[in-house]
Structures are given as C-alpha cells and as structure tokens.
Design a protein around this motif. Structure first.
Motif, PDB file in Angstrom:
ATOM      1  N   THR A 344      38.784  49.622  39.570  1.00 43.14           N
ATOM      2  CA  THR A 344      39.122  48.717  38.471  1.00 43.14           C
ATOM      3  C   THR A 344      39.124  49.443  37.143  1.00 43.14           C
ATOM      4  N   ASN A 345      39.858  48.870  36.185  1.00 43.60           N
ATOM      5  CA  ASN A 345      39.831  49.445  34.841  1.00 43.60           C
ATOM      6  C   ASN A 345      38.664  48.901  34.023  1.00 43.60           C
ATOM      7  N   GLY A 346      37.820  48.099  34.620  1.00 43.22           N
ATOM      8  CA  GLY A 346      36.565  47.733  33.970  1.00 43.22           C
ATOM      9  C   GLY A 346      36.560  46.427  33.225  1.00 43.22           C
ATOM     10  N   GLY A 347      37.391  45.470  33.624  1.00 43.62           N
ATOM     11  CA  GLY A 347      37.282  44.141  33.030  1.00 43.62           C
ATOM     12  C   GLY A 347      35.888  43.571  33.284  1.00 43.62           C
ATOM     13  N   TYR A 348      35.317  42.946  32.266  1.00 42.45           N
ATOM     14  CA  TYR A 348      33.916  42.506  32.368  1.00 42.45           C
ATOM     15  C   TYR A 348      33.733  41.465  33.462  1.00 42.45           C
ATOM     16  N   GLY A 349      34.569  40.428  33.459  1.00 42.15           N
ATOM     17  CA  GLY A 349      34.414  39.361  34.439  1.00 42.15           C
ATOM     18  C   GLY A 349      34.625  39.845  35.856  1.00 42.15           C
ATOM     19  N   GLY A 350      35.648  40.673  36.068  1.00 36.93           N
ATOM     20  CA  GLY A 350      35.911  41.181  37.407  1.00 36.93           C
ATOM     21  C   GLY A 350      34.801  42.079  37.917  1.00 36.93           C
ATOM     22  N   THR A 351      34.220  42.877  37.020  1.00 45.30           N
ATOM     23  CA  THR A 351      33.103  43.736  37.412  1.00 45.30           C
ATOM     24  C   THR A 351      31.891  42.901  37.797  1.00 45.30           C
TER      25      THR A 351
END
Length: 439
Positions: A344-351
């Motif tokens: 992932t590119n590090g989206g907060y919610g997805g992480t």
C-alpha cells in the motif's frame, strides 16, 4: 437521545470514517445531521443521517483536484505539498465551513459536533466560544497524530522517534528550521481563522489543532502511535472504524479464483494506492504486479479503486500476468481476512483496517501523511517501509519476500489485531458524544 452534527472535509478518506460514525449514531436512534460534500448527498441519506451540503466555497470533488486546485500539480510531493494542502485545501475553506456550522446549528440545536481533524471550520467553532456556550466538540483523527512532542521527530517527515539526546538535539534543529519555513503557512491560517472571526492561538500548530476540541478521538489503538510523555489530555484512542461489510451484493466475478488460490496454499498479496493518490497506478500498483509476475506461489489482487482499472493497468503492461487480478472497487471487508500481505501507499484508514485483520504490510508512499504512516508501520515491526513512493520492481520483490518470509511481521500484526479487537470504536465514540457531561 442526542442531537449530533457531523461535519467532514469533502475528501473520500475524511468523509468515509465520519459517515460511518454518523450512520452508527443515527441507527442507534440519535438525531444526526451530516454536513459534507454535495457529491456524497445520496450516500449520506441512504446511511440514515439528514444531509446539509457545504457551501460552494468549501466544496470540491476530490476525484479531480486539478479542477479546483490547478496549482497543486506543480507542488512537489512531500513536505512542500503537505504545507500547500494545509494552506489551501484545508485552510482556505475555514470561514465558509465555520459559517455553515453556525447556520446548521441555528436550525438544529446539537449537543455535540464531530468533525475530522482537518475540517478547520470545526476548529474555529471550538476556539470561538467558551465550552459552556457551545455544543461539545470532538475532533476525529483520521490521520497520524500530528501533535508536537519532545518524544517524537518533527511531523510529516516520516522520521522515527529519537533514540538518544544527540538525536533529540538534531530533531530540535530540524524543527526550528521547519518552523521558519512554515511561517507563511501559519500566517495564512491566521488570516483564514480571522475571516471566521476567530483568533488562532500562538504556539505549535499541531498542538493547537489537537487541543482546540473538547476531545480528540484518534482512530487507532495506542500500539500504533508513538508514546508521548507530554501528550494532550484530551486525546482518546478509540480504535479503528470497521470497514462496512458488503450486503446484498454479488461477489466479483474473479472471487472463485481467489478462493481456489487460497485452497491451493498460494499467498494472497493485495496492492492498492487508496482513493486519492491512485491516478498514476505506475507508482506502486503496476510495479507490484510486474515484480511478482513470476511467482507461482502468489496471487496478486490489484485493488485500484477505479472504474477504469483495466485500461489504466494495461497502459503500463504488455499483458496482465497470469497470477494477477486487476480490480476496480473490491469488497475489502471480505478480502482482508483472506490476505497474507498488503502492499500500500500508506493510506491511514486502509493501514488501520489491514492491521485490524492482522495483515502485515509493505508501505511505499510520499504524499499527504503517508510517510508518517509508513514510519509507524516500520516502528511497530508490522511491515517494511520502502521510504519512497516510486519503488523499483527489485525493491518491491525484496520487500514482499522479506515480509512473507519473516514470521515476526505477521506475529506483530496479529498482536496488534488483538488490540484493535479490544476497541469498539463506534460504541466508544457514541458513549462519549452522547454523555451530557464533559469528561
């Protein structure tokens, strides 16, 4: 039952968590009004709350930032773009958001107002009146906690916490230089708040934004955030907002292929660039597909979040490898329990969602708050931080091999999953915002 006003910046990553909170509160019997972007009106009404649109001066479509913010494309990713965003994407709408909140409250006497942490009109509301002359206010942290602290590195740079006095001194020098560089930002925000009739207090900006609300509800668990001996007293870690389950929808046509791969013992690697920085899929999604093309033991799911996924990916590949599935919108609530690794590119919610399911990560992002997310993943030992938004195929392949081949990453993610499971974020938030006393 309580009257609750919820407000969100019209960006998917801000809107989504606030809408899920609003929907939960509405389904629990509270009267809820949602103030947000016009394009989300139908989604809000279908979820239960009433809807009020932000004024045009504070509204835009985040799917096409260039239409509203054409200058942004010329600002390099990283701290410079973050500063530009705070000034213009989030700062400029402040007086218009503040006016919209006041107008909403005039017809809807809410006892509590919730807003995402970059909805600065909410900050202005919190600062503008004494707590006993306004509704209780709750800022919802949908990005890494950005409050300045002697125990952390300067925010936005993606640096790990200091390990000794020498590094603390080094970070202090960096922070001093950054304060000088941020002078135009602070001056700009002062004018935005002044236009709302509110004075932005002196002092570190991150602490002001965190302290202004009665409570700051951070959407994570303590284990994902750096410990701070000087943390503001109003901060509450409430856990992650669960991804809504798919109801009444047929699974994607490729779902049986996923199930067959799992049954055969193949690893499932999901790659995504989230909902905002997903225009150029050749930064992370396509390189991941390409880097793992020869891995028969792996099935790659490219979750692009775009209706034109196939065309976007095909533009960068001669052919989609046989071990890859290219998808637009995917049912993440169903996919994550089957996933062995998220690139992932590090989206907060997805992480947060991945770790709540015990999924380790490979993170490569350089825009918005993504370097800070990646640094936290590295710090807690739940994944590899690529330290770039444009990793090479070789670097991606090595990172995937490292995480899949090292038990400690999954063990650390599994330990965090238990911590997330101990926090019922929606119930905790409901309990706080419907309590008539200020705790």
């Amino acid at each position: 039952m309580a009257n609750i006003l919820v407000a969100a910046t019209p960006v998917s990553g801000h809107h989504g968590p606030l809408l899920r909170i609003a929907s939960h509160l509405s389904s629990a019997g509270h009267e809820v009004v949602f103030l947000g972007g016009a394009r989300f009106a139908d989604d809000v009404r279908a979820a239960g709350p009433g809807f009020r649109a932000l004024p045009p001066e504070a509204d835009y479509d985040d799917r096409d930032f260039s239409a509203r913010f054409p200058e942004r494309a010329g600002v390099p990713a990283g701290p410079a773009q973050t500063m530009w965003d705070v000034m213009h994407v989030f700062g400029d709408p402040t007086p218009h958001q503040h006016r919209a909140l006041q107008e909403a409250l005039a017809g809807f006497p809410a006892t509590a107002v919730l807003y995402d942490n970059l909805f600065f009109g909410g900050v202005a509301l919190s600062l503008g009146d004494a707590p006993d002359r306004r509704p209780a206010t709750y800022s919802v942290g949908i990005s890494p906690l950005g409050v300045e602290s002697r125990d952390t590195a300067p925010h936005v740079l993606g640096l790990l916490p200091p390990v000794d006095d020498a590094q603390r001194a080094e970070y202090a020098a960096i922070a001093a230089r950054m304060a000088e560089q941020r002078a135009p930002l602070v001056g700009h925000l002062r004018s935005c708040f002044a236009a709302a009739g509110v004075t932005l207090p002196e002092g570190p900006l991150g602490r002001t934004l965190t302290d202004s609300a009665d409570f700051f509800l951070q959407l994570t668990v303590p284990g994902f955030e750096y410990p701070r001996s000087d943390q503001p007293t109003g901060v509450r870690f409430v856990g992650a907002i669960p991804i809504p389950a798919t109801v009444g929808q047929e699974p994607p046509a490729w779902w049986p292929e996923l199930e067959r791969a799992r049954a055969a013992g193949r690893r499932i690697v999901v790659t995504t660039q989230g909902t905002l920085a997903n225009t150029d899929l050749d930064r992370l999604v396509v390189p991941t597909v390409r880097a793992l093309a020869d891995r028969e033991d792996v099935l790659v799911v490219a979750a692009t979040g775009r209706p034109d996924a196939a065309e976007r990916v095909a533009a960068h590949l001669d052919a989609v490898p046989g071990n890859a599935i290219v998808a637009g919108f995917v049912p993440f609530a169903d996919l994550l329990p089957l996933t062995d690794l998220l690139v992932t590119n590090g989206g907060y919610g997805g992480t947060q969602a991945a770790l709540a399911h015990g999924v380790p990560l490979v993170v490569g992002g350089d825009s918005e708050d993504k370097p800070e997310v990646a640094a936290r993943v590295e710090w807690i030992g739940s994944g590899v931080n690529l330290r770039t938004g444009d990793p090479s195929d070789d670097r991606l392949r090595a990172a995937v091999d490292t995480v899949l081949g090292t038990a400690s990453y999954r063990e650390r993610a599994a330990a965090l999953a238990k911590e997330y499971a101990a926090h019922d974020a929606l119930a905790l938030i409901e309990g706080m915002v419907t309590d008539t006393g200020r705790h």
